[in-house]
Design a protein around this motif. Structure first.
Motif, mmCIF file in Angstrom:
data_model
loop_
_atom_site.group_PDB
_atom_site.id
_atom_site.type_symbol
_atom_site.label_atom_id
_atom_site.label_comp_id
_atom_site.label_asym_id
_atom_site.label_seq_id
_atom_site.Cartn_x
_atom_site.Cartn_y
_atom_site.Cartn_z
ATOM 1 N N SER B 284 0.884 -1.181 0.000
ATOM 2 C CA SER B 284 0.000 0.000 0.000
ATOM 3 C C SER B 284 0.915 1.222 0.000
ATOM 4 O O SER B 284 1.144 1.859 1.034
ATOM 5 C CB SER B 284 -0.912 -0.028 1.208
ATOM 6 O OG SER B 284 -1.685 -1.211 1.204
ATOM 7 N N MET B 289 -4.167 2.260 -0.239
ATOM 8 C CA MET B 289 -4.292 0.817 -0.463
ATOM 9 C C MET B 289 -4.663 0.514 -1.917
ATOM 10 O O MET B 289 -5.455 1.235 -2.517
ATOM 11 C CB MET B 289 -5.371 0.248 0.468
ATOM 12 C CG MET B 289 -5.040 0.422 1.949
ATOM 13 S SD MET B 289 -6.503 0.463 2.999
ATOM 14 C CE MET B 289 -6.962 -1.261 3.032
ATOM 15 N N GLY B 310 1.552 -2.925 4.673
ATOM 16 C CA GLY B 310 0.966 -1.627 5.018
ATOM 17 C C GLY B 310 1.931 -0.762 5.809
ATOM 18 O O GLY B 310 1.519 0.020 6.667
ATOM 19 N N SER B 313 0.895 2.712 5.125
ATOM 20 C CA SER B 313 -0.536 3.041 4.993
ATOM 21 C C SER B 313 -1.306 2.894 6.293
ATOM 22 O O SER B 313 -2.536 2.946 6.269
ATOM 23 C CB SER B 313 -1.160 2.144 3.926
ATOM 24 O OG SER B 313 -1.018 0.793 4.313
ATOM 25 N N SER B 323 -6.503 -0.189 6.753
ATOM 26 C CA SER B 323 -5.307 -0.860 6.269
ATOM 27 C C SER B 323 -4.808 -1.843 7.324
ATOM 28 O O SER B 323 -4.845 -1.546 8.521
ATOM 29 C CB SER B 323 -4.224 0.180 5.972
ATOM 30 O OG SER B 323 -3.008 -0.447 5.661
#
Lengths: 95, 518
Positions: B284, B289, B310, B313, B323
């Motif tokens: 992401s 995302m 992630g 994010s 996320s």
């Protein structure tokens, strides 16, 4: 000890090398009266944004200082501990 | 330069003590203008209060009824509250307690407090001539400070100081609590943080680990990915995303990005799936995302696991889901510059799967499920209790920071849209702008021009992963991933953090716009 230094566009330089104990040292410089045009105020180089920020801070503090206070009888009594502390500080300041 | 305010200067300003307060007012304003911070020493509070009260008593206007002792005490406290509101409190540390051999213990404490900073970044602002003479390099008077040349402030790419100042009291409390209870490994703060983060993301399990990279490796190990397996990921990202695939003995298979979001091109995933594919590891990137509904659907069709990287994010959402909470395993990083960053390395894994969570916990602790019983090969991957304490202090502010990131990013995009390619938020997404990244043809020139004006920039990432020597053996060539390659040559990230002021942002926008028009 008096030593000679040359002033050149805002900088002072000793005319002979000196080895001093400290890297930073406060020195008193004797400037001939006839050379002095104006003793510039601390504000002379400050941009208007700084002056405005200083004024805003001043206004905020003055407003706090001049804000009305509750009458004495509406405020809690100073505790014995607070009175002792004030007295102790007064003694210290008066030493 | 920061300034630690001696009591005499603080009282000059608070009580408008002539003729000193004017220079002091200006010195304080100049410090803030130059990006410095103003500090008060917590150990000076009693003296500060007493001297302020005493000054107010002596300076009562002759034409007004005198204030009572109680009113003076109240006025002093009101003034000090107003005065200290925009200043930091410098805690008194243990090393500043043993000052009984000093002629002036209070002054000695102030001077010692300066020593916790790097040389030259702070001075004691005072008009105490004795102190100035004794500590010339460490002290400065308000008048002297005003006469120093104005420094053009250099913006921080990510300013972590402002956040630290905002949370300092809680941060210091939490860190000191750990120092005193002494459970540095898996202390109570770890479980408290994991519960809070799992609730925030909306999953059953959060397992904190030693870094974002270890987090990804643990995720792969927990899923049983190993030699002979393939894992699909992107070539335009930080090296960790592919490095961990190699570290577990599997092979990274790159899929190009789509140019609008810099994220994996979902339409190209299925073409990369082979019988050896075990998982999809989308990133992401920059705080937004990719389309996880589509990715999860592809994974389900082929019986694959999905690990969301992630790291950038955390806090972002997609159709209302956070996320790290939308895939088989979500992984994030607490590297200091990340949206939720600690003061070192750290990371976390998130999952709703009880069995996977159990495995992840075991792998994090040398593969052990109880003391001295290790059914799995694991690693020393625990998160430090001290770092958990840091994040617990930050967490209450995180939602506000995420909101600020979105607002600041949107403002950049609105004002820069006519002079460069700005990032776009895909419908259904929110963006946390871990990086605010534009695209432009002549980024080296632009970067140099901005740098000369005190505006830092960064390039994430100047090379694709298939260009890295470590992945040469994968057999990819230049041209295999044209969108990733083009992005790596065009992206430029601008200063971005939740405390970026509108005036600093205007300065960046104006400098960039002017540079791109000339």
């Amino acid at each position: 000890m008096r030593v000679e230094a040359l002033y050149d566009h805002g900088r002072l330089e000793f005319t002979r090398p000196l080895q001093l104990k400290h890297e930073c040292l406060r020195l008193i410089v004797e400037v001939p009266d006839e050379e002095l045009v104006t003793l510039m105020p601390a504000t002379c180089n400050l941009p208007p944004e700084v002056l405005a920020q200083a004024q805003a801070m001043r206004d905020r503090l003055d407003a706090s200082r001049h804000a009305p206070l509750p009458p004495d009888d509406e405020l809690p009594e100073l505790t014995a501990k607070q009175r002792e502390r004030i007295a102790a500080f007064a003694l210290r300041e008066g030493r | 330069m920061d300034l630690l305010l001696d009591i005499n200067v603080a009282v000059d300003v608070c009580t408008r003590r002539s003729p000193f307060y004017q220079d002091a007012d200006l010195a304080l304003a100049k410090c803030l203008y130059e990006g410095g911070r103003l500090w008060l020493y917590a150990g000076s509070v009693q003296t500060l209060e007493y001297v302020t009260r005493q000054e107010l008593q002596q300076r009562q206007p002759p034409d007004a009824p005198p204030l009572s002792a109680k009113q003076l005490a109240r006025q002093a406290r009101n003034l000090l509250k107003a005065f200290s509101a925009d200043k930091g409190w410098l805690a008194a540390l243990a090393s500043e307690g043993e000052v009984f051999d000093s002629d002036d213990p209070e002054d000695e404490q102030l001077i010692r407090a300066l020593d916790r900073f790097q040389p030259g970044v702070i001075k004691l602002l005072t008009r105490d001539q004795g102190l100035i003479d004794a500590y010339l390099g460490k002290t400065i008077t308000p008048a002297q400070y005003c006469q120093l040349p104005i420094k053009n402030s250099v913006l921080d790419f990510i300013d972590l100081k402002i956040q630290q100042d905002a949370i300092r009291p809680q941060l210091e409390n939490d860190i000191h609590r750990v120092l005193h209870h002494g459970q540095y490994i898996m202390g109570p703060e770890i479980a408290e943080l994991e519960a809070a983060l799992a609730a925030y993301v909306g999953v059953k399990h959060c397992i904190t680990v030693s870094s974002g990279t270890d987090s990804l490796e643990i995720a792969l190990r927990a899923l049983g990915v190993g030699p002979g397996d393939e894992v699909i990921t992107v070539p335009f990202t930080w090296i960790s995303s592919a490095e961990v695939i190699g570290l577990v003995g599997a092979t990274p298979v790159f899929v190009d990005i789509e140019p609008v979001s810099f994220n994996i091109d979902v339409a190209r995933i299925e073409a990369a799936i082979t019988p050896r594919t075990k998982a999809i590891l989308p990133v992401s990137l920059f705080g937004q995302m990719p389309d996880y509904a589509a990715i999860n659907a592809i994974a389900a069709r082929h019986g694959l696991a999905v690990i969301e990287d992630g790291a950038q994010s955390f806090g972002a959402t997609q159709h209302g889901r956070r996320s790290c909470g939308v895939t088989t395993i979500g992984s994030t990083s607490f590297f200091p510059a990340k949206p939720l960053g600690c003061y070192g390395d750290g990371g976390a894994l998130f999952t709703d799967d009880d069995e996977l969570a159990e495995k992840i916990r075991a792998i994090r602790t040398h593969g052990g499920i109880r003391r001295h019983h290790h059914p799995l090969l694991g690693m020393n991957g625990r998160f430090d209790t001290l770092q958990a304490a840091v994040l617990l202090a930050k967490l209450p502010h995180f939602a506000g920071e995420v909101e600020a990131r979105g607002r600041i990013g949107a403002r950049y995009s609105e004002q820069l849209k006519d002079c460069c390619i700005t990032p776009q938020v895909i419908p259904g997404n929110t963006h946390v702008y871990a990086q605010y990244t534009i695209r432009l043809a002549e980024r080296e020139r632009v970067s140099e021009v901005l740098k000369a004006q005190g505006i830092p920039t960064a390039v994430y990432y100047p090379k694709c992963l298939h260009e890295q020597p470590v992945f040469a053996g994968l057999g990819y060539r230049w041209g295999d991933f044209p969108e990733a390659e083009r992005a790596s040559r065009e992206v430029l990230s601008l200063p971005m953090h939740p405390w970026l002021t509108e005036s600093d942002q205007d300065r960046i926008i104006s400098a960039l716009s002017f540079c791109l028009k000339t």
